[in-house]
Design an enzyme around this catalytic site. Sequence first.
Site, PDB file in Angstrom:
ATOM      1  CG  ASP A  13      -1.531  -0.962   1.293  1.00 47.65           C
ATOM      2  OD1 ASP A  13      -1.749  -1.572   0.681  1.00 47.65           O
ATOM      3  OD2 ASP A  13      -2.115  -1.372   2.676  1.00 47.65           O
ATOM      4  CE  LYS A  16       3.390  -2.166  -4.491  1.00 44.52           C
ATOM      5  NZ  LYS A  16       2.934  -2.409  -3.187  1.00 44.52           N
ATOM      6  N   GLY A  40      -4.031  -4.091  -4.526  1.00 46.91           N
ATOM      7  CA  GLY A  40      -5.465  -2.818  -5.010  1.00 46.91           C
ATOM      8  C   GLY A  40      -4.504  -2.049  -5.142  1.00 46.91           C
ATOM      9  CG  HIS A  41      -1.086  -1.799  -7.498  1.00 46.76           C
ATOM     10  ND1 HIS A  41      -0.421  -2.899  -8.079  1.00 46.76           N
ATOM     11  CD2 HIS A  41      -1.135  -2.188  -6.171  1.00 46.76           C
ATOM     12  CE1 HIS A  41       0.314  -3.007  -7.660  1.00 46.76           C
ATOM     13  NE2 HIS A  41       0.141  -3.269  -6.331  1.00 46.76           N
ATOM     14  CD  GLN A 225       0.022  -8.479  -2.619  1.00 50.91           C
ATOM     15  OE1 GLN A 225       1.617  -9.433  -2.732  1.00 50.91           O
ATOM     16  NE2 GLN A 225      -0.847  -8.220  -2.783  1.00 50.91           N
TER      17      GLN A 225
HETATM   18  P1  IMP Z   1      -2.385 -12.812   2.195  1.00 47.51           P
HETATM   19  O1  IMP Z   1      -2.224 -11.907   1.107  1.00 47.51           O
HETATM   20  O2  IMP Z   1      -4.349 -12.320   1.665  1.00 47.51           O
HETATM   21  O3  IMP Z   1      -2.582 -14.540   2.174  1.00 47.51           O
HETATM   22  O4  IMP Z   1      -2.837 -11.764   3.050  1.00 47.51           O
HETATM   23  C1  IMP Z   1      -1.489 -12.197   3.418  1.00 47.51           C
HETATM   24  C2  IMP Z   1      -1.550 -10.907   4.369  1.00 47.51           C
HETATM   25  O5  IMP Z   1      -0.578  -9.969   3.680  1.00 47.51           O
HETATM   26  C3  IMP Z   1      -2.122  -9.908   5.189  1.00 47.51           C
HETATM   27  O6  IMP Z   1      -1.739  -9.733   6.200  1.00 47.51           O
HETATM   28  C4  IMP Z   1      -2.994  -9.090   4.350  1.00 47.51           C
HETATM   29  O7  IMP Z   1      -3.550  -7.914   4.726  1.00 47.51           O
HETATM   30  C5  IMP Z   1      -1.449  -8.592   3.868  1.00 47.51           C
HETATM   31  N1  IMP Z   1      -1.311  -7.775   2.555  1.00 47.51           N
HETATM   32  C6  IMP Z   1      -2.203  -8.642   1.520  1.00 47.51           C
HETATM   33  N2  IMP Z   1      -1.874  -8.407   0.183  1.00 47.51           N
HETATM   34  C7  IMP Z   1      -1.622  -7.039   0.736  1.00 47.51           C
HETATM   35  C8  IMP Z   1      -1.180  -5.114  -0.242  1.00 47.51           C
HETATM   36  O8  IMP Z   1      -1.619  -5.462  -1.096  1.00 47.51           O
HETATM   37  N3  IMP Z   1      -1.793  -4.454   0.613  1.00 47.51           N
HETATM   38  C9  IMP Z   1      -1.647  -4.558   1.740  1.00 47.51           C
HETATM   39  N4  IMP Z   1      -1.484  -5.550   2.359  1.00 47.51           N
HETATM   40  C10 IMP Z   1      -1.411  -7.112   2.313  1.00 47.51           C
END
Ligand code: IMP
Length: 433
Positions: A13, A16, A40-41, A225
Amino acid sequence: MSSVVIVGAQWGDEGKGKIVDIYTEFAELVVRYAGGPNAGHTLVIGDEKLVVRLVPSGILRPNTRCVLGQGMVVDVDVLLGEIDELTRRGHTSVTERLVVSDRAHLIMPYHILVDTLREAGARADQAIGTTKKGIGPAYEDKARRLGLHLGLLRSPDVLREKVALALEAWRPIIEALGGEQPSLEEALAPALSARDRLVPLLGDASHITHEALTRGVRVMFEGAQGTLLDVDHGTYPFVTSSSAVAGGAATGAGIGPSRIGKVVGITKAYTTRVGAGPFPTELEGASGDHLRHVGAEFGSVTGRPRRTGWLDLPALRYAARVNGLDALAITKLDVLTGLPELKVCVAYDTPDGRVADLPIDRLTGPGAATPVLEALPTWTEDLSQARSLAELPEAARGYLKRLEQAVEVPLCLVSVGPGRHQTITLQDPFDAR
Ligand code: IMP
């Protein structure tokens, strides 16, 4: 320099989407290399705001081709929904410019089911706070060799056999979690109904990327991420399941590391985290609320309020190391305007003494490292109109200088608002030698 990796230097977040969008103005190819619809970009163009979760941010540039690399996991319904939404908004050539690696992996309904059941059933201190998009289970299947390449959409009979095998492997887990085992037809339904539209988009992402690099055109590798969510380098186990760091661009796009030119890290001017796990500079109270509300810190995929905190310079030093950062872009500097106090973390105190880099494995438990905070001058001026460093108040310039000095990586861009134009550009990473 014809290729640049854009990587999140924090917990995701970082903004990017906007930076990739700016740098792709002249890029011919944008390749996303990891993760899935957990990202989520957010892209802002004029009055239009668009959140893309799978499609690379470069899609809004009419001459840019976009690739979903083989390091990704793809939910076919989300992908088709995004293509439809882009088309509805008038971005008509989307499917002509989009290639989906036939070696990326499918996210299946049972992956989403298991992700959701696990989160619901986990002990409070063990829940990861995932996005419940099936990311972890899809990568688990990839690692245990029960995953499904998107290329299988070309061969529905083989797909059916492989899904039957995977379903049996998940059965005891789904039962133990109290869930209802999906039927083979239920599990196959989204993939089969997406076939006709997705098969024409499938391609050899590695070959396309290699060919573009060989021609010397600008290629952008778009990370998702962030460093501290990387499965190898993040705050494990509170991480996602993919290789979010810059090194992931090589495996996730299917090119050798020698083909990567520059690596640009993106950081917010403060820190946020969504989901569970250590966050040493987390704030509660007025300053944390200021960052959340002024910065609109609510998850773009899940809508969850993000946790907020001071900028963590040792964490950025760590990100600089594990990604090999050549430059840093800083976003949301404007959000700090009007804060009653402004602090940054400059070091950590550990039982073995003070350290300048994030002690990644000593952030929780007995003897956990504690952040050393330094107070910096605040400012009240609106930054959103600034287009050069000279137009920033002295305190804001001092803040940037402190960051650059601690992280030992030059700044290439400062973002002072969500719009494309609300940007102070210091260096174009594609032009840097
Ligand atoms: P998952 O990727 O859904 O398995 O989530 C694993 C961890 O990564 C959790 O803490 C999510 O909130 C975090 N996470 C996954 N994708 C994002 C992102 O795009 N931005 C911020 N946190 C993320």
